[in-house]
Design a protein around this motif. Structure first.
Motif, PDB file in Angstrom:
ATOM      1  N   GLN A  43       1.547   3.232 -12.214  1.00  0.00           N
ATOM      2  CA  GLN A  43       1.728   3.476 -10.781  1.00  0.00           C
ATOM      3  C   GLN A  43       0.907   2.528  -9.915  1.00  0.00           C
ATOM      4  O   GLN A  43       1.079   2.498  -8.712  1.00  0.00           O
ATOM      5  N   GLU A  44       0.034   1.766 -10.511  1.00  0.00           N
ATOM      6  CA  GLU A  44      -0.740   0.783  -9.752  1.00  0.00           C
ATOM      7  C   GLU A  44       0.043  -0.510  -9.535  1.00  0.00           C
ATOM      8  O   GLU A  44      -0.282  -1.291  -8.655  1.00  0.00           O
ATOM      9  N   THR A  53       2.763   4.419  -1.181  1.00  0.00           N
ATOM     10  CA  THR A  53       2.755   5.331  -2.330  1.00  0.00           C
ATOM     11  C   THR A  53       3.775   6.417  -2.052  1.00  0.00           C
ATOM     12  O   THR A  53       4.001   6.785  -0.908  1.00  0.00           O
ATOM     13  N   ARG A 102       5.723   3.616  -9.163  1.00  0.00           N
ATOM     14  CA  ARG A 102       4.982   3.629  -7.902  1.00  0.00           C
ATOM     15  C   ARG A 102       5.847   4.156  -6.754  1.00  0.00           C
ATOM     16  O   ARG A 102       5.366   4.765  -5.823  1.00  0.00           O
ATOM     17  N   TYR A 137       0.805  -1.225   0.000  1.00  0.00           N
ATOM     18  CA  TYR A 137       0.000   0.000   0.000  1.00  0.00           C
ATOM     19  C   TYR A 137       0.834   1.269   0.000  1.00  0.00           C
ATOM     20  O   TYR A 137       0.300   2.349   0.100  1.00  0.00           O
ATOM     21  N   ARG A 192       3.183  -3.063  -8.535  1.00  0.00           N
ATOM     22  CA  ARG A 192       3.976  -3.160  -7.316  1.00  0.00           C
ATOM     23  C   ARG A 192       5.462  -3.389  -7.590  1.00  0.00           C
ATOM     24  O   ARG A 192       6.221  -3.631  -6.679  1.00  0.00           O
ATOM     25  N   LEU A 239       1.322  -2.056 -15.037  1.00  0.00           N
ATOM     26  CA  LEU A 239       0.136  -1.374 -14.533  1.00  0.00           C
ATOM     27  C   LEU A 239       0.423   0.083 -14.157  1.00  0.00           C
ATOM     28  O   LEU A 239      -0.356   0.704 -13.445  1.00  0.00           O
TER      29      LEU A 239
END
Length: 83
Positions: free
Chosen positions: A48-49, A14, A73, A12, A51, A46
């Motif tokens: 910035q989505e 960022t 990310r 999670y 991992r 993906l």
């Protein structure tokens, strides 16, 4: 002597993980950590989505406008060559 590794990311997170790690490296060393596991710094499929493990471009460390933006990310490559 055995080393102690820290997993320095979570799903999670960022923002600028690399800068955060650099700011905390000395403190982590004083706590006894001898190594850190960081996610791949490359651009994700993906954007910035992603991992870090869904690699899109092995050479994009947050400097090229692709997959919806420039940053990865976990941060952006400095444009002045200081990184």
């Amino acid at each position: 002597m055995n080393g102690v590794i820290i997993q320095y990311f979570h799903w999670y997170h960022t923002g600028k993980l690399w800068n955060e790690f650099a700011d905390n490296a000395e403190y982590l060393s004083k706590l006894g950590f001898t190594a850190a596991w960081l996610p791949p710094a490359t651009k994700c499929n993906l954007g910035q989505e992603g991992r870090g493990y869904d690699v899109y471009d092995l050479y994009d460390l947050g400097e090229f406008d692709q997959k919806g933006g420039i940053p990865t990310r976990y941060g952006t490559q400095p444009q002045d060559g200081s990184g």
